[in-house]
Design a protein around this motif. Structure first.
Motif, PDB file in Angstrom:
ATOM      1  N   ASN A  96      -0.372  -7.865  12.022  1.00 12.22           N
ATOM      2  CA  ASN A  96      -0.669  -7.515  13.415  1.00 12.22           C
ATOM      3  C   ASN A  96       0.045  -6.244  13.856  1.00 12.22           C
ATOM      4  O   ASN A  96       0.181  -6.001  15.056  1.00 12.22           O
ATOM      5  CB  ASN A  96      -0.270  -8.670  14.342  1.00 12.22           C
ATOM      6  CG  ASN A  96      -1.046  -9.935  14.048  1.00 12.22           C
ATOM      7  OD1 ASN A  96      -2.190  -9.880  13.618  1.00 12.22           O
ATOM      8  ND2 ASN A  96      -0.416 -11.070  14.265  1.00 12.22           N
ATOM      9  N   THR A  97       0.513  -5.452  12.908  1.00 10.94           N
ATOM     10  CA  THR A  97       1.274  -4.252  13.231  1.00 10.94           C
ATOM     11  C   THR A  97       0.687  -3.043  12.510  1.00 10.94           C
ATOM     12  O   THR A  97      -0.282  -3.171  11.751  1.00 10.94           O
ATOM     13  CB  THR A  97       2.753  -4.411  12.784  1.00 10.94           C
ATOM     14  OG1 THR A  97       2.806  -4.404  11.351  1.00 10.94           O
ATOM     15  CG2 THR A  97       3.381  -5.683  13.344  1.00 10.94           C
ATOM     16  N   ASP A  98       1.309  -1.903  12.709  1.00  8.35           N
ATOM     17  CA  ASP A  98       0.895  -0.695  11.988  1.00  8.35           C
ATOM     18  C   ASP A  98       1.144  -0.809  10.487  1.00  8.35           C
ATOM     19  O   ASP A  98       0.695   0.040   9.718  1.00  8.35           O
ATOM     20  CB  ASP A  98       1.631   0.533  12.535  1.00  8.35           C
ATOM     21  CG  ASP A  98       1.152   0.910  13.926  1.00  8.35           C
ATOM     22  OD1 ASP A  98       0.057   0.485  14.340  1.00  8.35           O
ATOM     23  OD2 ASP A  98       1.891   1.658  14.600  1.00  8.35           O
ATOM     24  N   TYR A  99       1.852  -1.832  10.058  1.00  9.87           N
ATOM     25  CA  TYR A  99       2.111  -2.056   8.634  1.00  9.87           C
ATOM     26  C   TYR A  99       1.004  -2.888   7.974  1.00  9.87           C
ATOM     27  O   TYR A  99       1.102  -3.217   6.791  1.00  9.87           O
ATOM     28  CB  TYR A  99       3.450  -2.772   8.436  1.00  9.87           C
ATOM     29  CG  TYR A  99       4.641  -1.992   8.916  1.00  9.87           C
ATOM     30  CD1 TYR A  99       5.137  -0.915   8.186  1.00  9.87           C
ATOM     31  CD2 TYR A  99       5.288  -2.331  10.095  1.00  9.87           C
ATOM     32  CE1 TYR A  99       6.248  -0.202   8.613  1.00  9.87           C
ATOM     33  CE2 TYR A  99       6.394  -1.628  10.532  1.00  9.87           C
ATOM     34  CZ  TYR A  99       6.869  -0.557   9.790  1.00  9.87           C
ATOM     35  OH  TYR A  99       7.964   0.144  10.223  1.00  9.87           O
ATOM     36  N   ALA A 100      -0.035  -3.240   8.702  1.00  6.84           N
ATOM     37  CA  ALA A 100      -1.061  -4.155   8.199  1.00  6.84           C
ATOM     38  C   ALA A 100      -1.701  -3.672   6.893  1.00  6.84           C
ATOM     39  O   ALA A 100      -1.806  -4.447   5.938  1.00  6.84           O
ATOM     40  CB  ALA A 100      -2.130  -4.380   9.263  1.00  6.84           C
ATOM     41  N   ASP A 101      -2.131  -2.415   6.843  1.00 12.00           N
ATOM     42  CA  ASP A 101      -2.774  -1.918   5.626  1.00 12.00           C
ATOM     43  C   ASP A 101      -1.806  -1.902   4.457  1.00 12.00           C
ATOM     44  O   ASP A 101      -2.159  -2.300   3.337  1.00 12.00           O
ATOM     45  CB  ASP A 101      -3.358  -0.520   5.848  1.00 12.00           C
ATOM     46  CG  ASP A 101      -4.571  -0.542   6.765  1.00 12.00           C
ATOM     47  OD1 ASP A 101      -5.188  -1.618   6.931  1.00 12.00           O
ATOM     48  OD2 ASP A 101      -4.892   0.522   7.330  1.00 12.00           O
ATOM     49  N   TRP A 102      -0.582  -1.443   4.710  1.00 13.21           N
ATOM     50  CA  TRP A 102       0.436  -1.456   3.646  1.00 13.21           C
ATOM     51  C   TRP A 102       0.649  -2.868   3.142  1.00 13.21           C
ATOM     52  O   TRP A 102       0.648  -3.124   1.942  1.00 13.21           O
ATOM     53  CB  TRP A 102       1.748  -0.860   4.175  1.00 13.21           C
ATOM     54  CG  TRP A 102       2.907  -1.173   3.277  1.00 13.21           C
ATOM     55  CD1 TRP A 102       3.251  -0.510   2.134  1.00 13.21           C
ATOM     56  CD2 TRP A 102       3.829  -2.248   3.417  1.00 13.21           C
ATOM     57  NE1 TRP A 102       4.343  -1.124   1.549  1.00 13.21           N
ATOM     58  CE2 TRP A 102       4.712  -2.196   2.330  1.00 13.21           C
ATOM     59  CE3 TRP A 102       3.994  -3.270   4.363  1.00 13.21           C
ATOM     60  CZ2 TRP A 102       5.753  -3.111   2.152  1.00 13.21           C
ATOM     61  CZ3 TRP A 102       5.028  -4.183   4.188  1.00 13.21           C
ATOM     62  CH2 TRP A 102       5.884  -4.091   3.083  1.00 13.21           C
ATOM     63  N   TYR A 103       0.835  -3.815   4.069  1.00 16.08           N
ATOM     64  CA  TYR A 103       1.125  -5.194   3.677  1.00 16.08           C
ATOM     65  C   TYR A 103      -0.045  -5.819   2.929  1.00 16.08           C
ATOM     66  O   TYR A 103       0.157  -6.541   1.951  1.00 16.08           O
ATOM     67  CB  TYR A 103       1.512  -6.049   4.881  1.00 16.08           C
ATOM     68  CG  TYR A 103       1.893  -7.442   4.453  1.00 16.08           C
ATOM     69  CD1 TYR A 103       3.015  -7.649   3.635  1.00 16.08           C
ATOM     70  CD2 TYR A 103       1.129  -8.548   4.803  1.00 16.08           C
ATOM     71  CE1 TYR A 103       3.355  -8.913   3.207  1.00 16.08           C
ATOM     72  CE2 TYR A 103       1.466  -9.815   4.378  1.00 16.08           C
ATOM     73  CZ  TYR A 103       2.585  -9.992   3.581  1.00 16.08           C
ATOM     74  OH  TYR A 103       2.915 -11.250   3.145  1.00 16.08           O
ATOM     75  N   ALA A 104      -1.266  -5.534   3.359  1.00 17.99           N
ATOM     76  CA  ALA A 104      -2.427  -6.076   2.657  1.00 17.99           C
ATOM     77  C   ALA A 104      -2.422  -5.635   1.204  1.00 17.99           C
ATOM     78  O   ALA A 104      -2.727  -6.411   0.300  1.00 17.99           O
ATOM     79  CB  ALA A 104      -3.723  -5.644   3.347  1.00 17.99           C
ATOM     80  N   GLY A 105      -2.043  -4.375   0.953  1.00 17.26           N
ATOM     81  CA  GLY A 105      -1.967  -3.880  -0.411  1.00 17.26           C
ATOM     82  C   GLY A 105      -0.856  -4.539  -1.211  1.00 17.26           C
ATOM     83  O   GLY A 105      -1.030  -4.869  -2.382  1.00 17.26           O
ATOM     84  N   VAL A 106       0.258  -4.757  -0.574  1.00 14.49           N
ATOM     85  CA  VAL A 106       1.406  -5.386  -1.253  1.00 14.49           C
ATOM     86  C   VAL A 106       1.142  -6.855  -1.507  1.00 14.49           C
ATOM     87  O   VAL A 106       1.474  -7.391  -2.558  1.00 14.49           O
ATOM     88  CB  VAL A 106       2.696  -5.211  -0.395  1.00 14.49           C
ATOM     89  CG1 VAL A 106       3.836  -6.046  -0.936  1.00 14.49           C
ATOM     90  CG2 VAL A 106       3.090  -3.764  -0.345  1.00 14.49           C
ATOM     91  N   ALA A 107       0.547  -7.522  -0.518  1.00 15.35           N
ATOM     92  CA  ALA A 107       0.318  -8.978  -0.606  1.00 15.35           C
ATOM     93  C   ALA A 107      -0.961  -9.301  -1.352  1.00 15.35           C
ATOM     94  O   ALA A 107      -1.224 -10.474  -1.621  1.00 15.35           O
ATOM     95  CB  ALA A 107       0.275  -9.573   0.798  1.00 15.35           C
ATOM     96  N   GLY A 108      -1.764  -8.275  -1.658  1.00 19.98           N
ATOM     97  CA  GLY A 108      -3.030  -8.523  -2.349  1.00 19.98           C
ATOM     98  C   GLY A 108      -4.066  -9.179  -1.455  1.00 19.98           C
ATOM     99  O   GLY A 108      -4.931  -9.896  -1.920  1.00 19.98           O
ATOM    100  N   GLU A 109      -3.964  -8.937  -0.155  1.00 17.71           N
ATOM    101  CA  GLU A 109      -4.902  -9.497   0.812  1.00 17.71           C
ATOM    102  C   GLU A 109      -5.873  -8.425   1.270  1.00 17.71           C
ATOM    103  O   GLU A 109      -5.542  -7.253   1.268  1.00 17.71           O
ATOM    104  CB  GLU A 109      -4.142 -10.040   2.031  1.00 17.71           C
ATOM    105  CG  GLU A 109      -3.168 -11.145   1.692  1.00 17.71           C
ATOM    106  CD  GLU A 109      -2.361 -11.597   2.904  1.00 17.71           C
ATOM    107  OE1 GLU A 109      -2.469 -10.962   3.971  1.00 17.71           O
ATOM    108  OE2 GLU A 109      -1.617 -12.559   2.772  1.00 17.71           O
ATOM    109  N   PRO A 110      -7.048  -8.825   1.737  1.00 19.82           N
ATOM    110  CA  PRO A 110      -7.954  -7.832   2.316  1.00 19.82           C
ATOM    111  C   PRO A 110      -7.382  -7.284   3.627  1.00 19.82           C
ATOM    112  O   PRO A 110      -6.757  -8.025   4.365  1.00 19.82           O
ATOM    113  CB  PRO A 110      -9.245  -8.611   2.562  1.00 19.82           C
ATOM    114  CG  PRO A 110      -8.890 -10.050   2.467  1.00 19.82           C
ATOM    115  CD  PRO A 110      -7.606 -10.158   1.701  1.00 19.82           C
ATOM    116  N   ALA A 111      -7.590  -6.012   3.883  1.00 24.97           N
ATOM    117  CA  ALA A 111      -7.046  -5.393   5.108  1.00 24.97           C
ATOM    118  C   ALA A 111      -7.854  -5.777   6.325  1.00 24.97           C
ATOM    119  O   ALA A 111      -8.952  -6.166   6.291  1.00 24.97           O
ATOM    120  CB  ALA A 111      -7.039  -3.875   4.966  1.00 24.97           C
TER     121      ALA A 111
END
Length: 111
Positions: A96-111
């Protein structure tokens, strides 16, 4: 908690546990000061547990205040340690933050 076990945001401000952002310690702290604060934090956390096991509300409140003071000294609570005016997102869900795209890549989740 060893932050090395968790992903750290590219700017180094947060590490992520179960999708939630947690503020990292101020990297500008001198090693000796950091070590002293971490020792105090661990002692205070231990004292919280002891007080709870003995149902000692006053001792628990004192220990919790010491935990808070140590975490503020480390820069994990209280005023942010960065100077660029970015908001404090401590405890926010990364998605839910500006880190969403980064985190999706790290966590292997869809953005």
């Amino acid at each position: 908690m060893d932050h090395a076990d968790y992903p750290v945001t590219p700017d180094g401000r947060y590490f992520v546990v179960r999708g939630r952002l947690w503020r990292t310690s101020d990297p500008a702290l001198k090693p000796g000061a950091r070590e002293a604060l971490v020792r105090e934090l661990m002692t205070a956390r231990r004292d919280v547990g002891i007080a709870r096991r003995h149902d000692d509300k006053a001792a628990e409140a004192d220990a919790r205040a010491r935990v808070d003071a140590a975490k503020q000294g480390l820069g994990e609570r209280g005023p942010v340690w960065w100077q660029d005016g970015a908001p404090d997102l401590n405890r926010h869900m990364a998605r839910n933050t500006d880190y969403a795209d980064w985190y999706a890549g790290v966590a292997g989740e869809p953005a």
